[in-house]
Design a protein around this motif. Structure first.
Motif, PDB file in Angstrom:
ATOM      1  N   TRP A 252       0.976  -1.246  -0.030  1.00  0.00           N
ATOM      2  CA  TRP A 252      -0.036  -0.035  -0.014  1.00  0.00           C
ATOM      3  C   TRP A 252       0.842   1.233   0.173  1.00  0.00           C
ATOM      4  N   GLU A 253       1.801   1.497   0.852  1.00  0.00           N
ATOM      5  CA  GLU A 253       2.611   2.710   0.849  1.00  0.00           C
ATOM      6  C   GLU A 253       3.349   2.646  -0.262  1.00  0.00           C
ATOM      7  N   ALA A 254       4.088   1.507  -0.721  1.00  0.00           N
ATOM      8  CA  ALA A 254       4.761   1.867  -2.043  1.00  0.00           C
ATOM      9  C   ALA A 254       3.855   2.058  -3.227  1.00  0.00           C
ATOM     10  N   PHE A 255       2.784   1.923  -3.279  1.00  0.00           N
ATOM     11  CA  PHE A 255       1.821   2.557  -4.430  1.00  0.00           C
ATOM     12  C   PHE A 255       1.703   3.769  -4.189  1.00  0.00           C
ATOM     13  N   GLY A 256       1.486   4.143  -2.914  1.00  0.00           N
ATOM     14  CA  GLY A 256       1.329   5.546  -2.801  1.00  0.00           C
ATOM     15  C   GLY A 256       2.324   6.311  -3.091  1.00  0.00           C
ATOM     16  N   HIS A 257       3.481   5.975  -3.300  1.00  0.00           N
ATOM     17  CA  HIS A 257       4.701   6.676  -3.578  1.00  0.00           C
ATOM     18  C   HIS A 257       4.984   6.030  -5.204  1.00  0.00           C
ATOM     19  N   LEU A 258       4.358   5.805  -5.916  1.00  0.00           N
ATOM     20  CA  LEU A 258       4.273   5.070  -7.190  1.00  0.00           C
ATOM     21  C   LEU A 258       5.114   6.087  -8.163  1.00  0.00           C
ATOM     22  N   GLY A 259       4.582   7.440  -8.214  1.00  0.00           N
ATOM     23  CA  GLY A 259       5.193   8.501  -8.867  1.00  0.00           C
ATOM     24  C   GLY A 259       6.621   8.676  -8.652  1.00  0.00           C
ATOM     25  N   GLU A 260       7.024   8.459  -7.401  1.00  0.00           N
ATOM     26  CA  GLU A 260       8.374   8.628  -6.713  1.00  0.00           C
ATOM     27  C   GLU A 260       9.177   7.560  -7.311  1.00  0.00           C
ATOM     28  N   ALA A 261       8.613   6.299  -7.203  1.00  0.00           N
ATOM     29  CA  ALA A 261       9.557   5.341  -8.028  1.00  0.00           C
ATOM     30  C   ALA A 261       9.809   5.389  -9.408  1.00  0.00           C
ATOM     31  N   VAL A 262       8.929   5.855 -10.071  1.00  0.00           N
ATOM     32  CA  VAL A 262       8.912   6.079 -11.568  1.00  0.00           C
ATOM     33  C   VAL A 262       9.938   6.889 -11.865  1.00  0.00           C
ATOM     34  N   ARG A 263       9.750   8.158 -11.209  1.00  0.00           N
ATOM     35  CA  ARG A 263      10.736   9.399 -11.719  1.00  0.00           C
ATOM     36  C   ARG A 263      11.983   9.194 -10.828  1.00  0.00           C
ATOM     37  N   GLU A 264      12.160   8.870  -9.663  1.00  0.00           N
ATOM     38  CA  GLU A 264      13.486   8.662  -9.044  1.00  0.00           C
ATOM     39  C   GLU A 264      13.942   7.488  -8.685  1.00  0.00           C
ATOM     40  N   GLN A 265      13.260   6.407  -8.910  1.00  0.00           N
ATOM     41  CA  GLN A 265      13.466   4.934  -8.686  1.00  0.00           C
ATOM     42  C   GLN A 265      13.873   4.941  -7.323  1.00  0.00           C
ATOM     43  N   ARG A 266      13.088   5.240  -6.250  1.00  0.00           N
ATOM     44  CA  ARG A 266      13.089   5.213  -4.979  1.00  0.00           C
ATOM     45  C   ARG A 266      11.878   4.424  -4.722  1.00  0.00           C
ATOM     46  N   PHE A 267      12.123   3.285  -3.979  1.00  0.00           N
ATOM     47  CA  PHE A 267      11.229   2.053  -3.830  1.00  0.00           C
ATOM     48  C   PHE A 267      10.993   1.934  -2.270  1.00  0.00           C
ATOM     49  N   ARG A 268       9.623   2.156  -1.999  1.00  0.00           N
ATOM     50  CA  ARG A 268       9.347   2.376  -0.506  1.00  0.00           C
ATOM     51  C   ARG A 268       9.348   0.604  -0.068  1.00  0.00           C
ATOM     52  N   LEU A 269       9.093   0.008  -1.055  1.00  0.00           N
ATOM     53  CA  LEU A 269       9.346  -1.648  -0.621  1.00  0.00           C
ATOM     54  C   LEU A 269      10.135  -2.290  -1.430  1.00  0.00           C
ATOM     55  N   ASP A 270      11.372  -2.113  -1.191  1.00  0.00           N
ATOM     56  CA  ASP A 270      12.671  -2.581  -2.269  1.00  0.00           C
ATOM     57  C   ASP A 270      12.956  -4.144  -1.713  1.00  0.00           C
ATOM     58  N   LEU A 271      12.436  -5.044  -2.641  1.00  0.00           N
ATOM     59  CA  LEU A 271      12.766  -6.499  -2.462  1.00  0.00           C
ATOM     60  C   LEU A 271      13.862  -6.978  -2.962  1.00  0.00           C
ATOM     61  N   ARG A 272      15.063  -5.998  -3.170  1.00  0.00           N
ATOM     62  CA  ARG A 272      16.444  -6.287  -3.673  1.00  0.00           C
ATOM     63  C   ARG A 272      17.141  -6.223  -2.418  1.00  0.00           C
ATOM     64  N   ASP A 273      16.352  -5.521  -1.425  1.00  0.00           N
ATOM     65  CA  ASP A 273      16.913  -5.567  -0.009  1.00  0.00           C
ATOM     66  C   ASP A 273      16.779  -6.786   0.926  1.00  0.00           C
ATOM     67  N   PRO A 274      17.987  -7.369   1.034  1.00  0.00           N
ATOM     68  CA  PRO A 274      17.708  -8.918   1.595  1.00  0.00           C
ATOM     69  C   PRO A 274      16.829  -9.159   2.915  1.00  0.00           C
ATOM     70  N   GLU A 275      16.892  -8.111   3.761  1.00  0.00           N
ATOM     71  CA  GLU A 275      15.850  -8.386   5.013  1.00  0.00           C
ATOM     72  C   GLU A 275      14.355  -7.850   4.589  1.00  0.00           C
ATOM     73  N   THR A 276      14.138  -7.143   3.689  1.00  0.00           N
ATOM     74  CA  THR A 276      12.868  -6.983   3.102  1.00  0.00           C
ATOM     75  C   THR A 276      12.260  -7.996   2.442  1.00  0.00           C
ATOM     76  N   ALA A 277      13.240  -8.547   1.461  1.00  0.00           N
ATOM     77  CA  ALA A 277      12.894  -9.735   0.813  1.00  0.00           C
ATOM     78  C   ALA A 277      12.613 -11.034   1.627  1.00  0.00           C
ATOM     79  N   ARG A 278      13.566 -11.207   2.884  1.00  0.00           N
ATOM     80  CA  ARG A 278      13.293 -12.321   3.629  1.00  0.00           C
ATOM     81  C   ARG A 278      11.877 -11.974   4.400  1.00  0.00           C
ATOM     82  N   ARG A 279      11.599 -11.009   4.698  1.00  0.00           N
ATOM     83  CA  ARG A 279      10.357 -10.832   5.500  1.00  0.00           C
ATOM     84  C   ARG A 279       9.102 -10.811   4.464  1.00  0.00           C
TER      85      ARG A 279
END
Length: 495
Positions: A252-279
């Motif tokens: 939900w939060e990541a989609f709320g910042h979708l424009g930011e991800a598209v324009r700046e490639q900043r991902f609020r839910l980054d599954l390339r981060d090992p700990e986030t991916a593990r969870r």
């Protein structure tokens, strides 16, 4: 006497609201806030704009722009001319030219994150963080709407503004225990409010929204499921439906910042981060384990398909990115002499062991802890390699090397099975696959591919023969070196 089955259309719509509706709203809102619509021409003589040019004009990431554009094409708000680029549909251009309509769209942009606090608003019946969230829901769903330019504009606004709110209403009803309570007897609102420990007025708004979705109804002062909802959501099937909702909220939060991800490639839910991916992957494995039995029956259809192409007796099968282990287990059950290796991270494999024990497959199973991109698969080791829904989780740049390693690991006459969503050749559908691809983008993962895109990756590594087949859940792409006869089953036609 058994009750009649639920309407397929109702089941599809409710599953869409629980899983993909918020993705759709996010795509439309991000396209509007980024100014994407304003960059596209419409009407006679309009010149298509290429994806590269559009991304450059927006100052945005090419793949992110594509991830937003493709659902808009699937919905018909944007047009795609193959080999040329994108145009704005004339009816879209017409209603977006209306200043009052654009103002309504802008006003909705500030509500994405507050909407996630609907459970608190229903509990208290009061404003949350200074916002009258219940009043906003009441105006959006239960009161007459302001006029819009035309019916097409109303459809756009409904998808843009109401779909993510509908998802949150279902999430809230599940979280507060309302859906489970509606499975029981019809009950007055105030009695429900007392039992659920929520505010009667807040509950009244939530019930009104559920009524607009065809889920709840009031009769003689008491609330219950509608007939259609009761057929779909009984005591057995309701938990299955509700399991999808936490996964939706994880994004939900990541989609709320979708424009930011598209324009700046900043991902609020980054599954390339090992700990986030593990969870996230551990939660997914646990969730899928809860529906293991039903998915096992469906996965066995894929084993039957392979059984028409080659014998599974004594076969060595590798299940890469196994998740709950359901695909590997289906192949393990296909023959008493099949051996299956399940590859995944250790925290995911913990969810696999109980299933293998229950199915008495332990003696013919190997649990392999590792990263699918870095392990050595060996040479001519396996008769069948399974990729259950993992391609969208992998970085696109890693796929050529990944497929080369898998092809090397296949024995002569070996088969590679790739399960999951499959896009049309034009990448303009199906919509659920496009929304899934958007979810993969916003979490910095991989992509969903079409059959020609798979063939372009598989042919260079020697898997020159690949076809797609419909399965009960999604589709599978089957590939080999051209040394296996295709079964007497119709493949998915090119789209």
């Amino acid at each position: 006497m058994s009750k009649p089955p639920a309407s397929p259309a109702f089941v599809q719509q409710l599953n869409f609201l629980g899983r993909d509706a918020s993705n759709e709203s996010a795509a439309l809102q991000a396209a509007f806030s980024l100014g994407l619509f304003g960059q596209l021409s419409a009407g006679p003589g309009a010149w298509p704009l290429s994806l590269d040019s559009l991304a450059e004009h927006l100052g945005a990431n090419r793949r992110g722009v594509r991830a937003i554009l493709e659902p808009l094409v699937g919905l018909g708000f944007v047009l795609f001319e193959e080999g040329q680029g994108y145009l704005l549909a004339e009816d879209t251009a017409a209603f977006l030219a209306d200043a009052a309509f654009r103002a309504r769209l802008r006003a909705m942009l500030e509500w994405w994150h507050p909407v996630a606090k609907l459970p608190e608003a229903v509990r208290t019946g009061a404003a949350v963080d200074g916002r009258d969230l219940l009043g906003w829901f009441r105006a959006l769903f239960l009161e007459p709407s302001p006029p819009v330019p035309n019916a097409r504009a109303e459809e756009f606004f409904d998808r843009y503004a109401r779909n993510f709110a509908r998802t949150q209403a279902l999430v809230t009803a599940a979280e507060l225990g309302l859906l489970a309570r509606l499975v029981e007897t019809a009950t007055p609102r105030d009695v429900l409010a007392a039992e659920l420990k929520v505010h009667p007025e807040g509950l009244g708004v939530l019930l009104g929204v559920l009524a607009s979705l065809g889920v709840a109804r009031e009769e003689a002062g008491s609330w219950s499921f509608t007939e259609a909802a009761a057929r779909m959501l009984d005591a057995t099937s309701l938990p299955y439906f509700q399991r999808a909702l936490p996964a939706t909220m994880a994004y939900w939060e990541a989609f709320g910042h979708l424009g930011e991800a598209v324009r700046e490639q900043r991902f609020r839910l980054d599954l390339r981060d090992p700990e986030t991916a593990r969870r996230i992957y551990q939660e997914n494995a646990s969730r899928i384990s809860g529906i293991f039995g039903s998915h096992l029956r469906l996965s066995r259809k894929a084993a039957e398909l392979v059984g028409q192409m080659r014998s599974l007796a004594g076969a060595r099968v590798l299940d890469v990115g196994t998740g709950s282990g359901v695909w590997g287990a289906a192949f393990g059950l296909a023959s008493p002499t099949t051996h299956v290796t399940y590859l995944d991270s250790v925290h995911v494999l913990d969810a696999v062991r109980p299933h293998l024990t229950k199915l008495k497959l332990e003696a013919r199973s190997r649990l392999w802890e590792g990263d699918c991109l870095s392990v050595d698969y060996g040479e001519a080791e396996y008769d069948v390699i399974l990729l259950p829904q993992i391609i969208p989780a992998l970085p696109p740049e890693a796929l050529p090397g990944f497929f080369a390693k898998l092809a090397r690991a296949l024995k002569p006459g070996g088969l590679l099975l790739i399960s999951g969503y499959l896009l049309t050749d034009r990448r303009d559908g199906p919509l659920d696959a496009l929304y899934f691809a958007l979810r993969r983008y916003v979490s910095n993962e991989g992509d969903v591919l079409s059959l020609p895109e798979f063939q372009a990756l598989l042919t260079p590594v020697g898997l020159k023969s690949a076809r797609a087949f419909d399965m009960p859940i999604q589709q599978v792409v089957v590939a080999h070196r051209g040394d296996v006869a295709w079964p007497e089953v119709a493949a998915v036609p090119a789209a």
